[in-house]
Motif scaffolding. Sequence first.
Motif, PDB file in Angstrom:
ATOM      1  N   LEU A 141       0.899  -1.212   0.012  1.00 60.45           N
ATOM      2  CA  LEU A 141      -0.054   0.115   0.183  1.00 60.45           C
ATOM      3  C   LEU A 141       0.882   1.100  -0.092  1.00 60.45           C
ATOM      4  CD1 LEU A 141      -2.852   1.306   0.199  1.00 60.45           C
ATOM      5  CD2 LEU A 141      -2.270   1.068   2.770  1.00 60.45           C
ATOM      6  N   VAL A 142       0.564   2.131  -1.056  1.00 63.86           N
ATOM      7  CA  VAL A 142       1.452   3.423  -1.134  1.00 63.86           C
ATOM      8  C   VAL A 142       0.855   4.653  -0.822  1.00 63.86           C
ATOM      9  CG1 VAL A 142       2.962   4.607  -2.681  1.00 63.86           C
ATOM     10  CG2 VAL A 142       2.914   2.231  -2.894  1.00 63.86           C
ATOM     11  N   ASP A 143       1.232   5.348   0.169  1.00 61.19           N
ATOM     12  CA  ASP A 143       0.566   6.524   0.493  1.00 61.19           C
ATOM     13  C   ASP A 143       1.080   7.819  -0.246  1.00 61.19           C
ATOM     14  OD1 ASP A 143      -0.777   8.506   1.912  1.00 61.19           O
ATOM     15  OD2 ASP A 143       0.262   8.320   3.700  1.00 61.19           O
ATOM     16  N   ALA A 144       0.085   8.168  -1.026  1.00 60.84           N
ATOM     17  CA  ALA A 144       0.485   9.463  -1.879  1.00 60.84           C
ATOM     18  C   ALA A 144      -0.478  10.413  -1.599  1.00 60.84           C
ATOM     19  CB  ALA A 144       0.259   9.225  -3.374  1.00 60.84           C
ATOM     20  N   SER A 145      -1.055  10.495  -0.396  1.00 63.03           N
ATOM     21  CA  SER A 145      -2.071  11.704   0.143  1.00 63.03           C
ATOM     22  C   SER A 145      -1.277  12.945   0.338  1.00 63.03           C
ATOM     23  CB  SER A 145      -2.787  11.013   1.317  1.00 63.03           C
ATOM     24  OG  SER A 145      -1.681  10.930   2.322  1.00 63.03           O
ATOM     25  N   ALA A 146       0.101  13.121   0.418  1.00 63.41           N
ATOM     26  CA  ALA A 146       0.611  14.122   0.634  1.00 63.41           C
ATOM     27  C   ALA A 146       0.962  14.939  -0.808  1.00 63.41           C
ATOM     28  CB  ALA A 146       1.840  14.115   1.313  1.00 63.41           C
ATOM     29  N   LEU A 147       0.701  14.278  -1.942  1.00 62.11           N
ATOM     30  CA  LEU A 147       1.078  14.644  -3.179  1.00 62.11           C
ATOM     31  C   LEU A 147      -0.139  15.630  -3.600  1.00 62.11           C
ATOM     32  CD1 LEU A 147       2.593  11.543  -5.091  1.00 62.11           C
ATOM     33  CD2 LEU A 147       3.922  13.410  -3.691  1.00 62.11           C
ATOM     34  N   HIS A 148      -0.023  16.884  -4.484  1.00 63.35           N
ATOM     35  CA  HIS A 148      -0.990  17.588  -4.866  1.00 63.35           C
ATOM     36  C   HIS A 148      -1.140  17.540  -6.348  1.00 63.35           C
ATOM     37  CE1 HIS A 148      -1.664  19.085  -0.629  1.00 63.35           C
ATOM     38  NE2 HIS A 148      -0.205  19.550  -0.773  1.00 63.35           N
ATOM     39  N   VAL A 149      -0.230  16.673  -7.036  1.00 68.20           N
ATOM     40  CA  VAL A 149      -0.195  16.512  -8.477  1.00 68.20           C
ATOM     41  C   VAL A 149      -0.210  15.126  -8.825  1.00 68.20           C
ATOM     42  CG1 VAL A 149       0.954  18.605  -9.018  1.00 68.20           C
ATOM     43  CG2 VAL A 149       2.172  16.292  -8.472  1.00 68.20           C
ATOM     44  N   GLY A 150      -0.662  14.785  -9.998  1.00 69.36           N
ATOM     45  CA  GLY A 150      -0.654  13.218 -10.254  1.00 69.36           C
ATOM     46  C   GLY A 150       0.634  12.778 -10.424  1.00 69.36           C
ATOM     47  N   VAL A 151       0.410  11.303 -10.213  1.00 80.93           N
ATOM     48  CA  VAL A 151       1.719  10.499 -10.265  1.00 80.93           C
ATOM     49  C   VAL A 151       2.090  10.019 -11.810  1.00 80.93           C
ATOM     50  CG1 VAL A 151       2.822   8.383  -9.434  1.00 80.93           C
ATOM     51  CG2 VAL A 151       1.459   9.866  -7.972  1.00 80.93           C
ATOM     52  N   GLN A 152       2.860  10.276 -12.298  1.00 82.25           N
ATOM     53  CA  GLN A 152       3.229   9.725 -13.890  1.00 82.25           C
ATOM     54  C   GLN A 152       3.486   8.385 -13.680  1.00 82.25           C
ATOM     55  OE1 GLN A 152       2.967  11.341 -16.657  1.00 82.25           O
ATOM     56  NE2 GLN A 152       3.591   9.566 -17.707  1.00 82.25           N
ATOM     57  N   ALA A 153       4.589   8.159 -12.566  1.00 76.20           N
ATOM     58  CA  ALA A 153       5.098   6.529 -12.479  1.00 76.20           C
ATOM     59  C   ALA A 153       5.392   6.180 -11.223  1.00 76.20           C
ATOM     60  CB  ALA A 153       6.278   6.283 -13.469  1.00 76.20           C
ATOM     61  N   LEU A 154       5.707   4.927 -10.917  1.00 75.50           N
ATOM     62  CA  LEU A 154       6.055   4.723  -9.592  1.00 75.50           C
ATOM     63  C   LEU A 154       7.370   3.837  -9.953  1.00 75.50           C
ATOM     64  CD1 LEU A 154       3.087   3.456  -7.283  1.00 75.50           C
ATOM     65  CD2 LEU A 154       4.177   5.651  -7.244  1.00 75.50           C
ATOM     66  N   ARG A 155       8.455   3.981  -9.157  1.00 73.38           N
ATOM     67  CA  ARG A 155       9.450   3.051  -9.149  1.00 73.38           C
ATOM     68  C   ARG A 155       9.851   2.296  -7.784  1.00 73.38           C
ATOM     69  NH1 ARG A 155      15.146   2.927  -8.370  1.00 73.38           N
ATOM     70  NH2 ARG A 155      16.241   2.002 -10.196  1.00 73.38           N
ATOM     71  N   LEU A 156       9.798   1.115  -7.984  1.00 67.91           N
ATOM     72  CA  LEU A 156      10.119   0.212  -6.640  1.00 67.91           C
ATOM     73  C   LEU A 156      11.407   0.119  -6.904  1.00 67.91           C
ATOM     74  CD1 LEU A 156       7.167  -2.118  -7.404  1.00 67.91           C
ATOM     75  CD2 LEU A 156       7.049   0.244  -6.391  1.00 67.91           C
ATOM     76  N   ASP A 157      12.184   0.099  -5.367  1.00 67.09           N
ATOM     77  CA  ASP A 157      13.528  -0.410  -5.178  1.00 67.09           C
ATOM     78  C   ASP A 157      13.351  -1.418  -4.136  1.00 67.09           C
ATOM     79  OD1 ASP A 157      14.593   1.500  -6.475  1.00 67.09           O
ATOM     80  OD2 ASP A 157      14.446   3.032  -5.073  1.00 67.09           O
ATOM     81  N   TRP A 158      14.232  -2.545  -4.558  1.00 64.68           N
ATOM     82  CA  TRP A 158      14.174  -3.876  -3.708  1.00 64.68           C
ATOM     83  C   TRP A 158      15.653  -4.370  -3.598  1.00 64.68           C
ATOM     84  CZ3 TRP A 158      10.980  -4.145  -8.001  1.00 64.68           C
ATOM     85  CH2 TRP A 158      11.515  -4.849  -9.088  1.00 64.68           C
ATOM     86  N   GLN A 159      15.945  -5.267  -2.651  1.00 66.33           N
ATOM     87  CA  GLN A 159      17.113  -5.598  -2.607  1.00 66.33           C
ATOM     88  C   GLN A 159      16.965  -7.194  -2.406  1.00 66.33           C
ATOM     89  OE1 GLN A 159      19.966  -4.133  -2.417  1.00 66.33           O
ATOM     90  NE2 GLN A 159      19.022  -2.021  -2.523  1.00 66.33           N
ATOM     91  N   THR A 160      17.654  -7.889  -3.578  1.00 63.67           N
ATOM     92  CA  THR A 160      17.424  -9.165  -3.594  1.00 63.67           C
ATOM     93  C   THR A 160      18.351  -9.917  -4.467  1.00 63.67           C
ATOM     94  OG1 THR A 160      15.869 -11.074  -4.324  1.00 63.67           O
ATOM     95  CG2 THR A 160      15.849  -9.232  -5.742  1.00 63.67           C
ATOM     96  N   GLN A 161      18.878 -11.185  -4.035  1.00 65.49           N
ATOM     97  CA  GLN A 161      19.821 -11.879  -4.837  1.00 65.49           C
ATOM     98  C   GLN A 161      19.446 -13.020  -5.606  1.00 65.49           C
ATOM     99  OE1 GLN A 161      23.053 -10.749  -5.021  1.00 65.49           O
ATOM    100  NE2 GLN A 161      22.644  -9.074  -3.266  1.00 65.49           N
ATOM    101  N   THR A 162      17.999 -13.166  -5.606  1.00 66.22           N
ATOM    102  CA  THR A 162      17.521 -14.348  -6.395  1.00 66.22           C
ATOM    103  C   THR A 162      16.728 -13.657  -7.520  1.00 66.22           C
ATOM    104  OG1 THR A 162      15.426 -13.998  -5.127  1.00 66.22           O
ATOM    105  CG2 THR A 162      17.306 -15.553  -4.230  1.00 66.22           C
ATOM    106  N   ALA A 163      16.611 -14.351  -8.387  1.00 68.32           N
ATOM    107  CA  ALA A 163      15.941 -13.988  -9.684  1.00 68.32           C
ATOM    108  C   ALA A 163      14.448 -13.576  -9.366  1.00 68.32           C
ATOM    109  CB  ALA A 163      15.872 -15.078 -10.830  1.00 68.32           C
ATOM    110  N   LEU A 164      14.002 -12.655 -10.220  1.00 68.58           N
ATOM    111  CA  LEU A 164      12.684 -12.211 -10.059  1.00 68.58           C
ATOM    112  C   LEU A 164      11.943 -11.848 -11.212  1.00 68.58           C
ATOM    113  CD1 LEU A 164      10.377 -10.856  -8.305  1.00 68.58           C
ATOM    114  CD2 LEU A 164      11.432  -8.762  -8.548  1.00 68.58           C
ATOM    115  N   GLN A 165      10.695 -12.594 -11.383  1.00 71.37           N
ATOM    116  CA  GLN A 165       9.950 -12.337 -12.759  1.00 71.37           C
ATOM    117  C   GLN A 165       8.415 -12.429 -12.129  1.00 71.37           C
ATOM    118  OE1 GLN A 165      10.684 -14.865 -15.805  1.00 71.37           O
ATOM    119  NE2 GLN A 165       9.439 -13.489 -17.491  1.00 71.37           N
ATOM    120  N   ALA A 166       7.726 -11.406 -11.796  1.00 76.20           N
ATOM    121  CA  ALA A 166       6.354 -11.329 -11.284  1.00 76.20           C
ATOM    122  C   ALA A 166       5.862 -10.237 -12.315  1.00 76.20           C
ATOM    123  CB  ALA A 166       6.477 -11.050  -9.741  1.00 76.20           C
TER     124      ALA A 166
END
Length: 452
Positions: A141-166
């Motif tokens: 759940l991402v909280d964007a309630s403090a923003l007063h403009v639209g969101v063009q895109a979200l960028r997710l950051d994670w730390q993983t050493q295993t392959a990911l395809q989801a």
Amino acid sequence: MRTLIAALSLAALPSLALAADARQEYRQQWPLQLSQPQAGAYRVLLDEAVYRSAVSPQLADVQVFNAQGQALPTTLLAADQPLAREAQWQTLTWFPLPALAGAAADDLQLLTERNTDGSVRRVEARLGRSGAGSTQAAGWLVDASALHVGVQALRLDWQTQTALQARVRVEASDDLRQWQRITDDVPLVDLQHDGQRLQQRRIEIGHQAKYFRILPMGADALPALSAVQAELVPAAQSIDWRWQSLGGAAGKPGEFEYRLEGRFPIAQVDIDTADNSVVQWTLLSRDDASQPWQVRAGPWVAYQVQDAAQRRRSQTQALPVPSRDRYWKLVAGQAQPSVAPTLKLGYQPEALVFLSQGEGPYSVAAGSVRAARSDAPVGTVIAQLREQQGAQWQPALATLQGPAQVLAGDAAVAPQRDWKRWLLWGLLVLGVLVVGGFAVSVLRQKPGGAAG
């Protein structure tokens, strides 16, 4: 990065080979100053001189070239498109959602505590169906309630050493109760092989909401998230407006006509008078004197009141759709002023985004009735480069330098003559003359008489 740029550049090779110096099809050019010599991708903001030189209603006769006169992969972007301006990123608060054992994602109930500004302080999740939970996160759940403009895109950051395809889907809500699905089947990828890494962390949103819910599709496992950043849609008022002030000529009573020299993307209009005034106006335009007028704005009441303290004016009027028309007309609704007001047409400069190729210096050429730019899919490459370089990466800035350099001059914008049509008519006229001459010669011949 070089591989991506080279791949897109291959698509332009057939057109590059057509002419040794394609710039000679254009009226003039402006050299470019690059902020970073080896950036690979650049954006350049168009100025008034470029708009005045262009003749194409779609601005198709504006193109970036290298020193060899080869057209570079280029696309035109509106002022409010993300790649046209410096990207604005903001880190958002996010909350992991518990796994749903034997329950559907739509059965999730959220109990939240909010701060006084509306932002989420704590999230408690309850499952609509009973079942043992898992420690594996089943979304965020991402909280964007403090923003007063639209969101063009979200960028997710994670730390993983295993392959990911989801694959995930994204839903939006303003109250945490009703959710609207805004995108489906978004891939999240993090693969490594032979020292190379392929990642896809960006989720296109193009929506304004207080909260976003990212949920897996099917049984795909999600990584442990470390940060979420939002690319903000530029607010319209934050983009600089530039104005063209036009003097008008009186036509019929209460009507004034204007001519705009250039292909500016007009999106706002204002009225300026020498004295206090209040008039209801309707704005019309057309691109050719032989075409009918089209209503662009109004009717609206424009006023100007000057007292000892200050000058008060009516608000500017926005056009529903930007227009590059050359001919404009104001029509008064009630009072019929005898003096033409000053018509102020507002626009926001657009940007050319291009990929470097060949040797510099690079230049922007404009003004041609024969040449036309073919927009390249630069945006796709830029999105992939941003994934590789980081969320803050943008095409480097390039600026127009110095006065215009003449190329083909006014000959590049002179109307083209249809030589084939004139040649056909010439042959037809010649054929008629030949047949007519032959007929006259036959008629002049006297018939031979018989001797008897």
